[in-house]
Design an enzyme around this catalytic site. Sequence first.
Site, PDB file in Angstrom:
ATOM      1  N   LYS A  13       3.172   7.921  -0.858  1.00 18.26           N
ATOM      2  CA  LYS A  13       3.017   8.616   0.190  1.00 18.26           C
ATOM      3  C   LYS A  13       3.837   8.488   1.341  1.00 18.26           C
ATOM      4  O   LYS A  13       4.407   9.598   1.937  1.00 18.26           O
ATOM      5  CB  LYS A  13       1.409   8.515   0.573  1.00 18.26           C
ATOM      6  CG  LYS A  13       0.316   8.960  -0.344  1.00 18.26           C
ATOM      7  CD  LYS A  13      -1.057   8.899   0.060  1.00 18.26           C
ATOM      8  CE  LYS A  13      -1.400   7.652   0.969  1.00 18.26           C
ATOM      9  NZ  LYS A  13      -1.696   6.463   0.028  1.00 18.26           N
ATOM     10  N   ARG A  88      -9.097  10.808   4.410  1.00 19.09           N
ATOM     11  CA  ARG A  88      -9.678   9.584   3.463  1.00 19.09           C
ATOM     12  C   ARG A  88     -11.027   9.573   3.149  1.00 19.09           C
ATOM     13  O   ARG A  88     -11.307   8.918   2.402  1.00 19.09           O
ATOM     14  CB  ARG A  88      -9.243   8.291   3.825  1.00 19.09           C
ATOM     15  CG  ARG A  88      -8.079   7.476   3.445  1.00 19.09           C
ATOM     16  CD  ARG A  88      -7.602   6.231   4.178  1.00 19.09           C
ATOM     17  NE  ARG A  88      -6.786   5.320   3.495  1.00 19.09           N
ATOM     18  CZ  ARG A  88      -5.594   5.173   3.754  1.00 19.09           C
ATOM     19  NH1 ARG A  88      -4.938   5.701   4.812  1.00 19.09           N
ATOM     20  NH2 ARG A  88      -5.016   3.882   3.125  1.00 19.09           N
ATOM     21  N   ARG A 127       6.352  -5.003  -2.094  1.00 16.87           N
ATOM     22  CA  ARG A 127       6.977  -3.985  -0.969  1.00 16.87           C
ATOM     23  C   ARG A 127       7.223  -4.965   0.185  1.00 16.87           C
ATOM     24  O   ARG A 127       6.456  -5.749   0.791  1.00 16.87           O
ATOM     25  CB  ARG A 127       6.368  -2.830  -0.843  1.00 16.87           C
ATOM     26  CG  ARG A 127       5.162  -2.771  -0.213  1.00 16.87           C
ATOM     27  CD  ARG A 127       4.620  -1.345  -0.212  1.00 16.87           C
ATOM     28  NE  ARG A 127       3.111  -1.256   0.468  1.00 16.87           N
ATOM     29  CZ  ARG A 127       2.586  -0.095   0.416  1.00 16.87           C
ATOM     30  NH1 ARG A 127       2.870   0.872  -0.037  1.00 16.87           N
ATOM     31  NH2 ARG A 127       1.549  -0.100   1.172  1.00 16.87           N
ATOM     32  N   ARG A 161       3.619  -6.192   5.245  1.00 20.16           N
ATOM     33  CA  ARG A 161       2.373  -5.747   5.861  1.00 20.16           C
ATOM     34  C   ARG A 161       1.244  -7.004   5.393  1.00 20.16           C
ATOM     35  O   ARG A 161       1.335  -7.275   4.430  1.00 20.16           O
ATOM     36  CB  ARG A 161       1.940  -4.417   4.918  1.00 20.16           C
ATOM     37  CG  ARG A 161       2.359  -3.359   5.800  1.00 20.16           C
ATOM     38  CD  ARG A 161       1.983  -1.820   5.113  1.00 20.16           C
ATOM     39  NE  ARG A 161       0.617  -1.804   4.791  1.00 20.16           N
ATOM     40  CZ  ARG A 161       0.190  -0.616   4.651  1.00 20.16           C
ATOM     41  NH1 ARG A 161       1.061   0.261   4.243  1.00 20.16           N
ATOM     42  NH2 ARG A 161      -1.247  -0.442   4.452  1.00 20.16           N
ATOM     43  N   ARG A 172      -8.747  -2.204  -1.178  1.00 21.93           N
ATOM     44  CA  ARG A 172      -8.080  -0.789  -0.811  1.00 21.93           C
ATOM     45  C   ARG A 172      -8.330   0.150  -1.827  1.00 21.93           C
ATOM     46  O   ARG A 172      -8.768   1.337  -1.542  1.00 21.93           O
ATOM     47  CB  ARG A 172      -6.730  -1.138  -0.314  1.00 21.93           C
ATOM     48  CG  ARG A 172      -6.367  -1.705   0.951  1.00 21.93           C
ATOM     49  CD  ARG A 172      -5.195  -2.217   1.448  1.00 21.93           C
ATOM     50  NE  ARG A 172      -4.171  -1.297   1.308  1.00 21.93           N
ATOM     51  CZ  ARG A 172      -2.846  -1.328   1.401  1.00 21.93           C
ATOM     52  NH1 ARG A 172      -2.478  -2.849   1.154  1.00 21.93           N
ATOM     53  NH2 ARG A 172      -1.925  -0.387   1.566  1.00 21.93           N
TER      54      ARG A 172
HETATM   55  P1  AMP Z   1      -2.255   2.964   5.250  1.00 23.74           P
HETATM   56  O1  AMP Z   1      -1.007   2.617   5.728  1.00 23.74           O
HETATM   57  O2  AMP Z   1      -2.482   4.620   4.761  1.00 23.74           O
HETATM   58  O3  AMP Z   1      -2.275   2.252   3.563  1.00 23.74           O
HETATM   59  O4  AMP Z   1      -3.471   2.517   5.821  1.00 23.74           O
HETATM   60  C1  AMP Z   1      -3.437   1.137   6.194  1.00 23.74           C
HETATM   61  C2  AMP Z   1      -4.878   0.978   6.461  1.00 23.74           C
HETATM   62  O5  AMP Z   1      -5.481   1.566   7.677  1.00 23.74           O
HETATM   63  C3  AMP Z   1      -6.032   1.353   5.692  1.00 23.74           C
HETATM   64  O6  AMP Z   1      -6.361   0.374   4.602  1.00 23.74           O
HETATM   65  C4  AMP Z   1      -7.210   1.433   6.690  1.00 23.74           C
HETATM   66  O7  AMP Z   1      -7.827   0.129   6.931  1.00 23.74           O
HETATM   67  C5  AMP Z   1      -6.708   2.019   7.680  1.00 23.74           C
HETATM   68  N1  AMP Z   1      -6.563   3.603   7.539  1.00 23.74           N
HETATM   69  C6  AMP Z   1      -5.487   4.345   7.744  1.00 23.74           C
HETATM   70  N2  AMP Z   1      -5.715   5.689   7.690  1.00 23.74           N
HETATM   71  C7  AMP Z   1      -7.182   5.635   7.619  1.00 23.74           C
HETATM   72  C8  AMP Z   1      -7.930   6.770   7.420  1.00 23.74           C
HETATM   73  N3  AMP Z   1      -7.602   7.799   7.397  1.00 23.74           N
HETATM   74  N4  AMP Z   1      -9.433   6.399   7.446  1.00 23.74           N
HETATM   75  C9  AMP Z   1      -9.763   5.072   7.653  1.00 23.74           C
HETATM   76  N5  AMP Z   1      -9.189   4.155   7.597  1.00 23.74           N
HETATM   77  C10 AMP Z   1      -7.670   4.236   7.735  1.00 23.74           C
END
Ligand code: AMP
Length: 218
Positions: A13, A88, A127, A161, A172
């Site tokens: 994404k 989400r 990554r 990360r 996740r």
């Molecule tokens: P991402 O970078 O999109 O993989 O997000 C990393 C982490 O941020 C996720 O595992 C969640 O802990 C938090 N997070 C990001 N976006 C959301 C969202 N829309 N709702 C809830 N938690 C989020």
Amino acid sequence: MRLILLGPPGAGKGTQATRLAKRFNILHLSTGDMLRAAVAAGTPVGLRVKDVMERGELVSDDIVIDIISDRVDEPDAADGFILDGFPRTVAQAEALSVLLEEKGLTLDCVIAIAVKDEALIERITGRYSCAKCGAGYHDVYHNPKVEGVCDTCGGTEFIRRADDNVETVKSRLLAYHGQTVPLIDHYTLKKLLTNVDGMANIDDITEEIAGVMAGISG
Ligand code: AMP
């Protein structure tokens, strides 16, 4: 144009949103990036979400809804945006439609990028990115042309990360299947969903989504 990229962690994404935002000259909004910035800066929100993110769980709906609601009011969001990692949960999707309606805006489409869980773990745990410009790399699939030097900016420091490890990726994925997958039906019912094969070649995926976007912008 306003669209959502939906998909499991590691589906691509972020990569696709970065490319498409540049091509269509619209904003790329990643709640994950915004939350990581808050954690790094030690803001009150950052302090609240740090542990939850490290466990690979979702942070509470109200936090991300507030962040997005404020961000789409900024002038640079006026021409549109690609949402990456938001919504989400169904509650977030419902809040998004209310906040867009209040602002007199519409959601044009939702692209669901599908990738099998087996492939995701390898993709995510390998990554890393350039600490200076954020360019993404992978231990197996995509290392810099010159070892230790970023192809894009020449930076020599790379980061991973905190949540890109096997244990956290499993949480996740659980969160994705339990809380985010229902959004596929949610947006199918609204006739907004387009499915894309996330196992395809990365450039082909970009072109496929770009084709959908070009159709919308007419
Ligand atoms: P991402 O970078 O999109 O993989 O997000 C990393 C982490 O941020 C996720 O595992 C969640 O802990 C938090 N997070 C990001 N976006 C959301 C969202 N829309 N709702 C809830 N938690 C989020």
